[in-house]
Structures are given as C-alpha cells and as structure tokens.
Write an enzyme that holds these catalytic residues in place. Structure first.
Site, PDB file in Angstrom:
ATOM      1  N   MET A  30       0.843  -1.198   0.000  1.00  0.00           N
ATOM      2  CA  MET A  30       0.000   0.000   0.000  1.00  0.00           C
ATOM      3  C   MET A  30       0.883   1.255   0.000  1.00  0.00           C
ATOM      4  O   MET A  30       0.402   2.354   0.254  1.00  0.00           O
ATOM      5  CB  MET A  30      -0.923   0.000   1.217  1.00  0.00           C
ATOM      6  CG  MET A  30      -1.877  -1.202   1.196  1.00  0.00           C
ATOM      7  SD  MET A  30      -3.416  -0.916   2.050  1.00  0.00           S
ATOM      8  CE  MET A  30      -2.853  -0.612   3.699  1.00  0.00           C
ATOM      9  N   HIS A  37       9.503  -2.897   3.613  1.00  0.00           N
ATOM     10  CA  HIS A  37       9.151  -3.118   2.204  1.00  0.00           C
ATOM     11  C   HIS A  37      10.412  -3.423   1.389  1.00  0.00           C
ATOM     12  O   HIS A  37      10.417  -4.300   0.528  1.00  0.00           O
ATOM     13  CB  HIS A  37       8.480  -1.873   1.609  1.00  0.00           C
ATOM     14  CG  HIS A  37       7.163  -1.513   2.229  1.00  0.00           C
ATOM     15  ND1 HIS A  37       7.008  -0.457   3.099  1.00  0.00           N
ATOM     16  CD2 HIS A  37       5.929  -2.057   2.090  1.00  0.00           C
ATOM     17  CE1 HIS A  37       5.738  -0.370   3.463  1.00  0.00           C
ATOM     18  NE2 HIS A  37       5.060  -1.327   2.880  1.00  0.00           N
ATOM     19  N   GLY A 147       5.324 -10.039   4.286  1.00  0.00           N
ATOM     20  CA  GLY A 147       6.066  -9.798   5.529  1.00  0.00           C
ATOM     21  C   GLY A 147       5.426 -10.511   6.712  1.00  0.00           C
ATOM     22  O   GLY A 147       4.199 -10.520   6.861  1.00  0.00           O
ATOM     23  N   LYS A 149       5.451  -9.491   9.587  1.00  0.00           N
ATOM     24  CA  LYS A 149       4.813  -8.445  10.403  1.00  0.00           C
ATOM     25  C   LYS A 149       3.289  -8.603  10.403  1.00  0.00           C
ATOM     26  O   LYS A 149       2.640  -8.401  11.417  1.00  0.00           O
ATOM     27  CB  LYS A 149       5.231  -7.089   9.833  1.00  0.00           C
ATOM     28  CG  LYS A 149       4.318  -5.938  10.066  1.00  0.00           C
ATOM     29  CD  LYS A 149       4.740  -5.179  11.271  1.00  0.00           C
ATOM     30  CE  LYS A 149       3.813  -4.067  11.668  1.00  0.00           C
ATOM     31  NZ  LYS A 149       2.883  -3.575  10.710  1.00  0.00           N
ATOM     32  N   SER A 185       6.516   0.234  10.300  1.00  0.00           N
ATOM     33  CA  SER A 185       5.172   0.307   9.743  1.00  0.00           C
ATOM     34  C   SER A 185       4.957   1.692   9.163  1.00  0.00           C
ATOM     35  O   SER A 185       5.469   2.680   9.706  1.00  0.00           O
ATOM     36  CB  SER A 185       4.147   0.059  10.859  1.00  0.00           C
ATOM     37  OG  SER A 185       2.869   0.465  10.436  1.00  0.00           O
TER      38      SER A 185
END
Ligand code: AMP
Length: 290
Positions: A30, A37, A147, A149, A185
């Site tokens: 996103m 990333h 990920g 995460k 994040s």
C-alpha cells in the site's frame, strides 16, 4: 524502472518476460515505503529475474471508521526508493481499474479471517484476499513476497492460494524492526514523540514472553497476563488483543505446543500497532529461537 498504470500495459510487458522463461517476483503493497518493504524487494531481486512492486491503497480493506483517507501516500518518494533497489516494474492501478463499475465478486477465507485482527476489523481480510487475488491475476508472478509483520495476512493469503490453486509460491520475510525493536510500519509516522518512546514495549513484551516460554513456561494464560501487564504498567498503550494461537491454523492454544504465534494489537492514542513472534516449541520443554 517502468511505472505502469493499466492492466493491458502490464500484461504486454510481463507476457514477454514469461515467454522468455523469466521468474517473476511480486510484492503487493500500500506504499509509503520503509525498510520492511525494501527487505521484501531485496529478497525478490535475489531470487527472481524480474521484480514487480504494486502500490494500491485498497479501500475494501478499510472499514468506514478506519483511516483510509488518513493513510500516508507519497508515490514520488516511493518510486525513488525502489528505483534505487533496481525494481523493474512499479504497478500503480487506480480505483476504477481495480474495481470497475458493478464490481460484485469477493473472496472470503472463512474462519481464519474472523479471529485476531479480523475480530476487530470485520471485512478487512475479505478486502485483502479479494484485492490480492485480483492483483495475482494481473501480475501472474512465480513468487509473492509477504512480511511476517502481518502474520494473519500470511496465513489467510496462503490458505487462499492453496484453496484456489493460484500458481504462485509464497515467501515470508522476517519483520524489519527499528533499533529499539519497534516493528517498522507506514503508520509509525502518526505516533507522537511520547507514544514513539513507549511503542517498543510491544516487542519487549513479546521477546520477554518468548524467553519465559524458552525457559519452560507452558501456560498461555500466564503468558498473556505477563504481556498485558508489561504493556500497561509503564505505558499509555490500550490493548485491543493479545493472543496465543497455532501459527498455521490460528486456533487458540491452551498450552504452548507445536509452532505458536503470539500476536497483539495495541493503540497508542489513535494509532493501532500490531506485532507478533513465532515460537517453535520443542517437545522436550525448551523452545528454539523465535
Ligand atoms: P503494506 O504496504 O503495509 O500493505 O505492506 C506490504 C508488505 O510489506 C506486506 O507483505 C507486509 O507484511 C510487509 N511489511 C510491512 N511492514 C513490514 C516490516 N516491518 N517487516 C517486514 N515486512 C513488512
């Protein structure tokens, strides 16, 4: 790096690569990139011939009360960051390309979409599964990079790929963290200075819990109580949930066994942070590294 905005243009270029036997690695995002990333990108660059990244802030995974309009966006900065990583294609579809008029089809990965984050974000994983299915059909990659995460997202999308026979393999990349342990994040920029100082408590609580399990603690209720106490005693974090589940099925655990996932969501002011650790538990008592 080519920046592509239409499915026709994307397919024209990718068909040519596929015909020439190139292995295509794909990272759905996103945007508003950070080191997390970029780690996914570096894995794809290492393991594939062609690296495709998409940026699409998917309205269908945000509920009306959530932060769609507030979600950070900066395409210029993002393109510069991934151009430096030698990404081959940046795909940026618009809303009317992803969801044209009279869009009616959704993918609902039952049961596992309704636990953990899904319990508090109804419809979120239906939105995620739907958009990722569509993006997979547009890009047709050999490998998709996700990920750790977003642990529940990994489980939901792996299930979808298996259940619907998508011809793609999934590679899961470890969570990238700041030096103090805070999981990177895009939403971290919304933390106030004070909240930013407190937020590393999440990974500290998870790591300390993992150590207790490594030393032989097997009671889930004790570990959950320990994590909650660690977070609330010194910070203003408001816990949404702390859960210990089987890492593959997301079934709640009563005692630690198999491969455990400890996941949590905590609000610091209006910013909701998530984090998790996976703990493989040895039958003999002590767990391995997490
Ligand atoms: P997002 O742009 O937040 O949708 O994330 C795109 C992809 O990057 C997802 O597969 C995420 O799980 C992954 N990702 C986000 N943050 C991190 C992180 N801190 N470490 C590793 N992967 C991440």
């Amino acid at each position: 790096m080519r920046i592509i905005k239409t499915i026709g243009h994307l397919r024209k270029i990718l068909n040519e690569f596929s015909r020439n036997g190139k292995r295509i690695g794909y990272i759905p995002t996103m945007g508003y990139f950070h080191e997390g990333h970029l780690r996914l990108v570096r894995h794809a660059k290492k393991e594939c011939d062609i690296c495709v990244v998409s940026i699409y802030v998917n309205p269908k995974q945000f509920s009306p009360a959530e932060d769609l309009s507030r979600y950070p966006r900066d395409i210029k900065r993002d393109s510069m960051m991934i151009e430096k990583e030698n990404v081959d294609i940046l795909f940026i579809p618009s809303d009317n390309i992803v969801y044209p008029n009279r869009y009616l089809t959704y993918i609902d990965v039952k049961e596992i979409s309704g636990t953990l984050c899904g319990k508090y974000r109804p419809g979120h994983f239906k939105g995620v599964a739907t958009v990722v299915a569509k993006l997979l059909n547009m890009v047709r990659p050999d490998v998709m990079y996700l990920g750790q995460k977003d642990a529940q997202q990994v489980v939901v999308l792996s299930r979808m790929v298996a259940d619907l026979n998508f011809p793609v393999s999934i590679r899961v990349v470890a969570t990238a963290r700041e030096k103090d342990g805070l999981a990177m994040s895009s939403r971290n920029i919304y933390l106030s200075r004070e909240d930013r100082c407190q937020a590393p408590v999440l990974f500290r609580a998870l790591s300390d819990a993992a150590k207790r399990i490594q030393k032989g603690e097997r009671s889930v209720s004790k570990i959950i109580a320990f994590i909650k106490k660690t977070i609330t005693q010194d910070t203003s974090g408001k816990i949404q949930y702390v859960a210990c589940v089987d890492a593959n099925t997301l079934e709640p655990l009563k005692i630690f066994k198999g491969k455990a996932l400890i996941a949590l969501a905590v609000f610091f002011s209006r910013t909701r942070l998530i984090d998790n650790v996976i703990i493989p538990i040895k039958k003999t008592g002590k767990s391995q590294n997490y």
